[in-house]
Design an enzyme around this catalytic site. Structure first.
Site, PDB file in Angstrom:
ATOM      1  CE  LYS A 180      17.927 -15.812  94.985  1.00  0.00           C
ATOM      2  NZ  LYS A 180      18.423 -17.058  95.619  1.00  0.00           N
TER       3      LYS A 180
ATOM      4  CG  ASP B 227      24.020 -24.296  94.890  1.00  0.00           C
ATOM      5  OD1 ASP B 227      25.111 -24.785  94.524  1.00  0.00           O
ATOM      6  OD2 ASP B 227      23.626 -23.173  94.531  1.00  0.00           O
TER       7      ASP B 227
END
Ligand SMILES: Nc1ncnc2c1ncn2[C@@H]1O[C@H](COP(=O)(O)OP(=O)(O)OP(=O)(O)O)[C@@H](O)[C@H]1O
Ligand SMILES: [Mg+2]
Length: 292
Positions: free
Chosen positions: A121, A227
């Site tokens: 990532k 989230d």
């Protein structure tokens, strides 16, 4: 990916020049040639030669509007520095295709020497979105100069540390493999985000699995995702899940902990209700988190 190819064209002297600019960028976005020379500890001639080369390779941006010429790294250079370090440390040896694009990151497949496949990532905050920057401000505190370099490095560190913390619980979260600068390497699940899954065999089982894991993470890990939703749960064909994207986690003693926990749970319940017709009692689920 272009950056991976660049790695073969670059000398260690070029990397040192890039790292000198990186050090200078802690103080200001553009770093003067004199400062680059100072941080690299090269002679002026070598400094200028290397700067010319990496500029040609499209790794740095020049500012010649002031009386002293100055340079700053672009994101390609930062990728290069991080990838170089990850390769040197034998964490990965090859970069694969783009497998996901998040709000503020690019995720690539990658491999180590033993053929293990991972997800890499790359944090890309700061240029397109400032949403997370605001949240990071809370963590960093007020600082005059806040470079995108620093913000992304900090984000990667924060998510990596979260992955390490949860990994101890042996649940369905990515295994942290390593990180450098703005890149984190973690285990990869070949699947799709929940939102893109058309039909799964046993949605109820998956729903229960998610809630159960969140509860363990809350009670034992004392962590809240913050989230969570159909975008941050990857599911494969066998029904294996992976709860990803831990940048915005908070600890259970955070002032907004309850609010965030309840929102996470509601998101999951509502989504399974809407998409798979799974009825659940949100209040009951929430109170089961607070019970010992
Ligand atoms: N470990 C992984 N295994 C498989 N796919 C992954 C993994 N990590 C990320 N992905 C894919 O990449 C996408 C983006 O990742 P992620 O959700 O972590 O980034 P993001 O939404 O940009 O995060 P942030 O909100 O922290 O900026 C995911 O939606 C998913 O498709
Ligand atoms: Mg995401």
């Amino acid at each position: 990916m272009e950056v991976a190819k660049l790695l073969t064209k670059i000398d260690k002297e070029d990397l040192r020049i890039l790292m000198a600019i990186e050090i200078g960028m802690k103080r200001s976005e553009f770093v003067t040639v004199n400062n680059i020379k100072f941080y690299s500890r090269y002679k002026m001639e070598e400094t200028l030669f290397r700067l010319k080369k990496v500029h040609k390779l499209g790794l740095i941006i020049r500012d010649s509007s002031k009386h002293e010429i100055a340079y700053t790294l672009n994101s390609k250079a930062y990728d290069l520095l991080a990838l170089h370090a990850l390769v040197e440390k034998n964490i990965i040896s090859q970069l694969g295709p783009l497998i996901g694009k998040g709000k503020e990151s690019d995720v690539y497949g990658c491999m180590d020497d033993n053929g293990n496949v991972y997800a890499a990532k790359f944090y890309r905050m700061g240029r397109t979105s400032f949403k997370n920057i605001k949240q990071l401000r809370d963590i960093i505190g007020e600082r005059g100069h806040l470079s995108w370099l620093y913000v992304n490095r900090l984000a990667a560190k924060r998510e990596y540390e979260a992955l390490e913390k949860i990994y101890e619980l042996k649940l369905s979260t990515p295994k942290p493999i390593g990180y450098n600068r703005h890149i984190i390497i973690m285990s990869y699940l070949r699947g799709k985000e929940l939102i893109y899954i058309k039909n799964i065999k046993n949605p109820l089982k998956i729903f229960k699995r998610i809630i159960k894991q969140l509860k363990i993470i809350y009670k034992k890990g004392k962590m809240i995702h913050g989230d969570l939703g159909e975008f941050n749960i990857v599911v494969d064909e066998k029904g294996t899940i992976l709860i990803i994207d831990w940048l915005q986690w908070v600890s259970t003693d955070h002032p907004n902990a309850n609010l965030l926990l309840e929102r996470d749970i509601e998101n999951v319940c509502n989504y399974f209700q809407k998409k798979f017709n799974i009825e659940s009692n949100i209040d009951e689920i929430i109170s089961s988190f607070y019970k010992n």
